[in-house]
Scaffold this active site. Structure first.
Site, short mmCIF file in Angstrom:
data_model
loop_
_atom_site.label_atom_id
_atom_site.label_comp_id
_atom_site.label_asym_id
_atom_site.label_seq_id
_atom_site.Cartn_x
_atom_site.Cartn_y
_atom_site.Cartn_z
N ILE A 149 -1.76 3.60 37.43
CA ILE A 149 -0.32 3.81 37.28
C ILE A 149 0.09 5.12 37.93
O ILE A 149 1.08 5.19 38.66
CB ILE A 149 0.07 3.81 35.79
N VAL A 227 4.48 7.40 28.82
CA VAL A 227 4.17 5.98 28.97
C VAL A 227 2.68 5.75 28.76
O VAL A 227 2.14 4.71 29.12
CB VAL A 227 4.60 5.45 30.36
N GLY A 228 2.02 6.75 28.15
CA GLY A 228 0.59 6.65 27.87
C GLY A 228 0.34 6.08 26.50
O GLY A 228 0.47 4.87 26.28
N ARG A 229 0.04 6.95 25.55
CA ARG A 229 -0.17 6.53 24.17
C ARG A 229 0.52 7.52 23.24
O ARG A 229 0.51 8.73 23.48
CB ARG A 229 -1.66 6.45 23.85
N ASP A 253 8.31 5.78 25.55
CA ASP A 253 8.13 4.33 25.48
C ASP A 253 7.00 3.95 24.52
O ASP A 253 6.82 2.77 24.22
CB ASP A 253 7.83 3.77 26.87
N GLU A 258 4.28 1.80 15.78
CA GLU A 258 5.23 0.91 16.44
C GLU A 258 5.41 -0.36 15.62
O GLU A 258 4.43 -0.93 15.16
CB GLU A 258 4.73 0.55 17.85
N HIS A 277 8.44 0.19 23.92
CA HIS A 277 7.15 -0.11 24.56
C HIS A 277 7.27 -1.29 25.52
O HIS A 277 6.50 -2.24 25.46
CB HIS A 277 6.09 -0.39 23.50
#
Length: 317
Positions: A149, A227-229, A253, A258, A277
């Protein structure tokens, strides 16, 4: 009953399913609604969930040899159990590169070009011009966790005239990046970044790596995208950095929990954009996923081992 089965947990197109059936004519496909006894002869699966974890822990998946995850991140899967039982695990790394890279550029442009404010003003018929707009050109982006990415994001950032600093585990130079440093040296360059993008996997080493100490080293007014964790960021530290002006804007995100709980202060923070996400979601996701599934299904049949995106349990990615 067939002596061997494979389990489909992910949504694939009918032609994908037929291709797998043709490759494994001696196997029978089952889905969630199969009788529990059928799981005892499942040899491999596309997709995973908590119910399967329970069956695995209870010894009801004794024939399982390979799990194909449908995401890049695998931290929510029972990695220790897979390793202990000698089960191969492969992920979908690489198929999300384009949509996630575009997401990052999109949320940055939305903020820097005033699009979010314009969208909020439109229902009120409010004409409000502002001179406090920015452009990507000339800015420096730091990509923390530069893999598939990050490489694509770096290409897009360079196309917009940005400078790019890549941060990875080894510090090995990456083509197209202006500077590459290893993770241990991130504090030596992070103050150069106008934009910091977190694409880190969740491991013991990356847990809460974005904390008070790291945020305090950033340039005042930095833009932050995750946008990782979720677990790689200490939310309290991020909120503190937003409140004191170190971070001017954060697009998030991914989160520790979640869906993000309704009581989270991030929902109400005026400098935060929250998305559910979906940065890796795209219309041709199934086709991209199937390329990985098919390659691994072929190598598993021929060699007894999948070949693409095989997880290193020691690294957890």
């Amino acid at each position: 009953m067939s002596t061997k089965k494979w389990l489909l947990k992910a949504r694939l197109k009918e032609q994908h399913i037929e291709a797998l059936k043709g490759l494994y004519p001696d196997h029978e496909m089952i889905t969630d609604d199969a009788e529990t006894e059928a799981f005892s002869v499942v040899e491999w699966t596309v997709g995973w969930n908590d119910e399967l974890t329970n069956l695995l822990e209870e010894g009801k998946l004794p024939s399982l040899k390979w799990v194909q995850a449908i995401s890049a991140g695998v931290n929510s899967l029972p990695l220790e159990t897979f390793e202990r039982k000698g089960i191969y695990l492969t992920n979908a790394s690489g198929i999300h590169a384009e949509p996630i890279a575009e997401y990052v550029i999109g949320v940055l442009l939305s903020h820097m070009r005033g699009l979010k404010a314009a969208i909020l003003n439109q229902p009120q018929r409010k004409w409000e011009q502002t001179m406090e707009l920015q452009e990507l050109k000339g800015k420096t982006m730091m990509i923390v966790g530069a893999g598939h990415i990050g490489n694509r994001l770096g290409e897009l950032a360079k196309a917009f005239g940005m400078k790019v600093i890549a941060v990875n585990r080894s510090g090995k130079d990456l083509p197209g990046m202006d500077v590459t440093v290893k993770m241990d040296d991130i504090v030596t360059v992070i103050d150069f970044a106008d934009v910091v993008v977190d694409i880190l996997p969740q491991t013991d080493e990356t847990y809460r790596v974005f904390n008070d100490a790291l945020f305090s080293r950033m340039k005042k007014g930095v833009l932050f995208v995750n946008v990782g964790r979720g677990a790689t960021v200490d939310s309290d530290s991020l909120i503190k950095a937003l409140d004191n002006g170190t971070v001017a804007y954060a697009a998030l995100d991914v989160f520790d929990e979640e869906p993000l709980p309704a009581e989270s202060p991030l929902w109400r923070h005026e400098k935060v954009l929250i998305t559910p996400h979906f940065s890796g979601v795209v219309e041709h996701f199934q086709d991209s996923l199937f390329e990985v599934v098919l390659e691994n299904a072929k190598s598993y049949k021929e060699d007894g081992k999948p070949s693409r995106n095989l997880i290193d349990f020691g690294k957890k990615y």
